[in-house]
Design an enzyme around this catalytic site. Structure first.
Site, PDB file in Angstrom:
ATOM      1  N   GLY A  88       0.830  -1.190   0.000  1.00 34.42           N
ATOM      2  CA  GLY A  88       0.000   0.000   0.000  1.00 34.42           C
ATOM      3  C   GLY A  88       0.863   1.237   0.000  1.00 34.42           C
ATOM      4  O   GLY A  88       2.089   1.163  -0.102  1.00 34.42           O
ATOM      5  N   SER A  89       0.213   2.396   0.120  1.00 33.31           N
ATOM      6  CA  SER A  89       0.954   3.656   0.069  1.00 33.31           C
ATOM      7  C   SER A  89       1.816   3.866   1.307  1.00 33.31           C
ATOM      8  O   SER A  89       2.771   4.635   1.275  1.00 33.31           O
ATOM      9  CB  SER A  89      -0.028   4.825  -0.072  1.00 33.31           C
ATOM     10  OG  SER A  89      -0.944   4.836   1.017  1.00 33.31           O
ATOM     11  N   TRP A  90       1.496   3.158   2.382  1.00 29.16           N
ATOM     12  CA  TRP A  90       2.249   3.389   3.621  1.00 29.16           C
ATOM     13  C   TRP A  90       2.746   2.113   4.266  1.00 29.16           C
ATOM     14  O   TRP A  90       3.326   2.133   5.335  1.00 29.16           O
ATOM     15  CB  TRP A  90       1.409   4.203   4.595  1.00 29.16           C
ATOM     16  CG  TRP A  90       0.189   3.505   5.115  1.00 29.16           C
ATOM     17  CD1 TRP A  90      -0.799   2.910   4.395  1.00 29.16           C
ATOM     18  CD2 TRP A  90      -0.167   3.349   6.483  1.00 29.16           C
ATOM     19  NE1 TRP A  90      -1.752   2.381   5.221  1.00 29.16           N
ATOM     20  CE2 TRP A  90      -1.395   2.645   6.516  1.00 29.16           C
ATOM     21  CE3 TRP A  90       0.414   3.740   7.681  1.00 29.16           C
ATOM     22  CZ2 TRP A  90      -2.040   2.322   7.703  1.00 29.16           C
ATOM     23  CZ3 TRP A  90      -0.237   3.419   8.866  1.00 29.16           C
ATOM     24  CH2 TRP A  90      -1.445   2.725   8.868  1.00 29.16           C
ATOM     25  N   VAL A 149       3.458  -5.785   2.959  1.00 34.45           N
ATOM     26  CA  VAL A 149       3.216  -7.034   3.683  1.00 34.45           C
ATOM     27  C   VAL A 149       4.057  -8.146   3.067  1.00 34.45           C
ATOM     28  O   VAL A 149       4.011  -8.367   1.853  1.00 34.45           O
ATOM     29  CB  VAL A 149       1.725  -7.424   3.654  1.00 34.45           C
ATOM     30  CG1 VAL A 149       1.502  -8.692   4.485  1.00 34.45           C
ATOM     31  CG2 VAL A 149       0.857  -6.284   4.175  1.00 34.45           C
ATOM     32  N   ASP A 192     -15.649  -1.162   7.567  1.00 36.69           N
ATOM     33  CA  ASP A 192     -15.139  -1.234   6.194  1.00 36.69           C
ATOM     34  C   ASP A 192     -15.229  -2.667   5.662  1.00 36.69           C
ATOM     35  O   ASP A 192     -14.275  -3.184   5.081  1.00 36.69           O
ATOM     36  CB  ASP A 192     -13.697  -0.723   6.132  1.00 36.69           C
ATOM     37  CG  ASP A 192     -13.298  -0.276   4.727  1.00 36.69           C
ATOM     38  OD1 ASP A 192     -14.204  -0.034   3.893  1.00 36.69           O
ATOM     39  OD2 ASP A 192     -12.089  -0.169   4.454  1.00 36.69           O
TER      40      ASP A 192
END
EC number: 2.7.11.1
Length: 338
Positions: free
Chosen positions: A39-41, A44, A151
Site C-alpha cells: 500500500g501507500s504506507w 506485507v 469497512d
C-alpha cells in the site's frame, strides 16, 4: 485511516495470547520471503519464523511517512486487535518496532482476498452461503465486543488455504460510544470506510451502528452473487465529495436511489438468497437483517448451518483455493523494499 472519536479497547492478553506462540520482538526472528501486499504506507511480506518454522504475514509500516496522529491511531488499532480472538478473524500475534518501522505479525492467508476470487469467476449460492455465514459469525462476535468494523468489503475478507473466510483489516474499526442518551449510544461518528459500501445512515448522517456493518455485508453478498455492486459508484462517490450544503439538498434523492426492491437481478437467484440480500439492504436499521441476531440466525438462507459449528471454525468450505497457487501480483516483489 478514518476519523473516529471512539476510545480504543484495553489489551486483554489473557483472552488473546496463544500459549504455543513464540514471543515476537524483532524482525531478526524471521526470514523474509516474498511480498503479498503493498500500500501507500506499508508492505506485507510472507515470513518464516526461524525457530518454529511457522509462516506468518509481516506488515511493515514506515514511520517517516506518517505523523504522530496516524501513528497513534495505528497503536489504537493494535490494542483493539489484541482484544479480539475468533477463528474467523485474521489473527493478530504481535507488534514491535525499530527506529524506522512498525511491524505487525498476523496470520498468513494464502487463499487471496474475496475480491480476487469473485472477479475471476461466478460462484453458486452454496459456496456463497458458507462465505456469508462465516462472516456473519465474525461480525456477531466483534459486535458482542462493542467493535464496529466500518469497512466490510471483499478486499478486507481473506481466504485461508482451506477456503475459510476471515475478516481482516481493522484500520478504521472502532469501539462504539456508550452514552446515557439512547440516540447517541452504540454508535460512532464520521463518514468512515469505503463510500460504495457505506450504509445510508453513514452516508447521510455521518454515523455508524452495528447495523451499518450488516449493510456493508449486504453489498458484499450482492457482489458475490452478481460480480457487480447494486448501486452506481459515481452516485456514492459524488455524494462523499459534495459539500455539506449539497448533501443536505440531495439527501432525499440519495435515499430514494438506495432502494434495492426494484433490482431485476434479484429475480435470478433463489427466494431465500433474495430475501437475505434485501433484508441486509433495508434502509431502516431497526428492520435491517442483523439488528436482531436471533432473526439473522433463523433466516431461511442461513438456518441450515449451525452458527455454533461455524464459530468454532468447524464448517467445511465447498470452495478451496488451489494449493501452491500464489494469489498476489508478482510485480509486488519488484517494487517493494524492506
Amino acid at each position: 485511516m478514518g476519523n473516529s472519536n471512539s476510545k480504543s479497547v484495553k489489551n486483554d492478553k489473557e483472552n488473546f495470547e496463544d500459549p504455543n506462540a513464540t514471543n515476537f520482538e524483532s524482525v531478526s526472528q524471521f526470514k523474509i520471503r516474498n511480498v503479498i501486499g503493498k500500500g501507500s504506507w506499508s508492505t506485507v511480506f510472507v515470513v518464516k519464523h526461524r525457530q518454529t518454522k511457522q509462516r506468518f504475514a509481516l506488515k511493515c509500516i514506515n514511520k517517516k511517512k506518517h505523523d504522530e496522529h496516524k501513528i497513534k491511531k495505528l497503536r489504537n488499532e493494535v490494542l483493539l486487535l489484541q482484544s479480539l480472538n475468533h477463528p474467523l478473524l485474521c489473527k493478530f500475534y504481535s507488534e514491535f518496532e525499530d527506529e524506522t518501522k512498525i511491524y505487525l505479525v498476523t496470520d498468513l492467508m494464502l487463499g487471496g482476498d474475496l475480491r480476487y476470487h469473485i472477479s475471476q469467476r461466478k460462484f453458486n449460492e452454496s459456496v456463497i452461503r458458507i462465505w456469508m455465514v462465516e462472516l456473519v459469525s465474525a461480525l456477531i462476535y466483534i459486535h458482542s465486543k462493542g467493535v464496529l468494523h466500518r469497512d466490510v468489503k471483499p478486499d478486507n475478507i481473506l481466504l485461508d488455504e482451506k477456503g475459510h473466510c476471515k475478516l481482516a483489516d481493522f484500520n478504521v474499526a472502532a469501539k462504539v460510544h456508550t452514552s446515557s442518551s439512547p440516540s447517541k449510544s452504540n454508535m460512532t461518528v464520521g463518514r468512515v470506510g469505503t463510500p460504495v459500501y457505506m450504509a445510508p445512515e453513514t452516508l447521510i448522517h455521518a454515523v455508524s451502528y452495528k447495523e451499518s456493518d450488516w449493510w456493508s455485508l449486504g453489498i458484499t453478498f450482492y457482489e458475490c452473487l452478481f460480480q457487480v455492486r447494486p448501486f452506481p459508484n459515481h452516485l456514492l462517490i459524488n455524494w462523499i465529495r459534495a459539500s455539506e450544503e449539497e448533501k443536505a439538498s440531495s439527501a432525499d434523492r440519495l435515499s430514494s436511489a438506495l432502494h434495492i426492491s426494484r433490482d431485476k437481478k434479484l429475480t435470478t437467484i433463489s427466494k431465500d438468497a433474495r430475501s437475505a440480500v434485501m433484508a441486509f439492504l433495508e434502509m431502516d436499521i431497526k428492520k435491517r437483517l442483523g439488528h436482531s441476531s436471533k432473526k439473522l440466525q433463523t433466516h431461511p438462507f442461513f438456518c441450515s448451518i449451525s452458527l455454533e459449528t461455524v464459530s468454532k471454525g468447524n464448517l467445511t468450505p465447498i470452495f478451496r483455493p488451489k494449493s501452491g497457487k500464489v494469489y498476489v501480483d508478482p510485480i509486488l516483489d519488484l517494487e517493494a523494499t524492506f
